[in-house]
Design an enzyme around this catalytic site. Structure first.
Site, mmCIF file in Angstrom:
data_model
loop_
_atom_site.group_PDB
_atom_site.id
_atom_site.type_symbol
_atom_site.label_atom_id
_atom_site.label_comp_id
_atom_site.label_asym_id
_atom_site.label_seq_id
_atom_site.Cartn_x
_atom_site.Cartn_y
_atom_site.Cartn_z
ATOM 1 N N ARG A 88 -3.747 0.790 3.110
ATOM 2 C CA ARG A 88 -3.294 -0.382 3.854
ATOM 3 C C ARG A 88 -4.333 -0.898 4.848
ATOM 4 N NH1 ARG A 88 2.753 -0.421 5.892
ATOM 5 N NH2 ARG A 88 2.204 -2.638 5.795
ATOM 6 N N ARG A 133 2.806 8.043 12.222
ATOM 7 C CA ARG A 133 1.757 7.044 12.015
ATOM 8 C C ARG A 133 0.992 6.764 13.316
ATOM 9 N NH1 ARG A 133 2.767 4.054 7.183
ATOM 10 N NH2 ARG A 133 3.751 5.483 5.720
ATOM 11 N N HIS A 162 8.475 5.195 10.873
ATOM 12 C CA HIS A 162 8.184 4.168 11.869
ATOM 13 C C HIS A 162 9.380 4.032 12.798
ATOM 14 C CE1 HIS A 162 5.035 1.737 9.326
ATOM 15 N NE2 HIS A 162 4.438 2.512 10.200
ATOM 16 N N CYS A 256 10.771 -4.783 8.687
ATOM 17 C CA CYS A 256 9.431 -4.516 8.153
ATOM 18 C C CYS A 256 8.779 -5.802 7.656
ATOM 19 C CB CYS A 256 9.506 -3.510 7.005
ATOM 20 S SG CYS A 256 9.766 -1.805 7.523
#
Length: 265
Positions: A88, A133, A162, A256
């Site tokens: 990503r 993360r 997340h 998201c």
């Protein structure tokens, strides 16, 4: 209050790798269905009077549809992302360019963070997730750049990798969250900060019911999160259910797909 959102069409969406427990490359995903579901989300925002801006999707970046991860915007300033996984990584400069080309002050971060995936803005504080993360050093970096107090919360369940998969702001002063996604210390912080919070069930968390977007009156939420919808209605919110089941195959939901562009407030 009318909100301004940045979204990315899922023209290149696919499940080609596994970087969270939701992703199964062998099962894949139906891109055409994902596009239709995403368009339904965009239409839901527009029907509520919100403005939707679009960023051009880039071939080879199947997760770029998850715009929330691209940056954190507060007070008209943009704290950029630095992704944890190489798959990503190139999304981050694309989102920084979008904002820079429109005259926003943009900070290229030193530390790993995944934008509004792990930073959620309330009136007085920014809640920041860590554990899977975003690094805690990024919490301090964002606080210095934005000049807003940041409260760190530790995530402990890999399904909720997340912060925006385990908590969402109902308005500028209160939240909904799934307690078991957090460490005991972080649960106590949340209890102290938000004694009147909406607590989600395990079943609603498991369909990413907390990956929702509230404008303070309406809550755009995954259609399967039935108990949470009932509780939100009981609290006086207008619930707007959407079906993003195909995008959930990559671990994403309404939030998201949605990066909020906040001005000088």
């Amino acid at each position: 209050m009318r909100r301004r959102f940045l979204m990315c069409p899922p023209e290149h969406f696919a499940v080609e790798y596994a970087i969270n427990p939701w992703m199964d490359p062998a099962a894949g995903a139906d891109r055409a269905l994902a596009i239709r579901q995403w368009e339904g989300l965009k239409s839901a925002y527009e029907s509520l009077g919100h403005e939707v801006n679009l960023i051009e999707p880039i071939e080879g970046l199947p997760d770029m549809v998850f715009a929330a991860n691209g940056a954190l915007v507060a007070g008209g300033r943009v704290y950029g992302a630095r992704f944890a996984f190489p798959q990503r990584a190139e999304e981050a400069p694309a989102y920084r360019r979008w904002f820079a080309e429109r005259g926003y002050p943009v900070h290229e971060p030193e530390h790993v963070n995944e934008g509004e995936g792990d930073f959620l803005v309330l009136d007085e504080v920014i809640l920041a997730g860590t554990g899977f993360r975003t690094r805690t050093e990024a919490h301090l970096e964002a606080q210095e750049f934005l000049g807003r107090p940041v409260v760190s919360l530790r995530l402990v369940d890999p399904r909720y990798y997340h912060l925006d998969t385990a908590l969402f702001p109902l308005d500028g002063r209160n939240v909904a969250y799934y307690p078991e996604a957090f460490s005991e210390g972080s649960r106590e912080v949340l209890r102290r900060l938000f004694p009147d919070a909406v607590l989600a069930t395990a079943a609603d968390a498991a369909v990413l019911g907390l990956n929702a977007v509230s404008d303070g009156t309406h809550v755009v939420i995954n259609i399967e999160a039935s108990d949470l919808q009932l509780e939100l209605k009981r609290r006086g919110y207008e619930v707007v259910p959407v079906d993003l089941s195909e995008l959930r195959k990559a671990g994403g939901g309404p939030k998201c797909c949605t990066l909020e562009i906040r001005g000088d407030n």
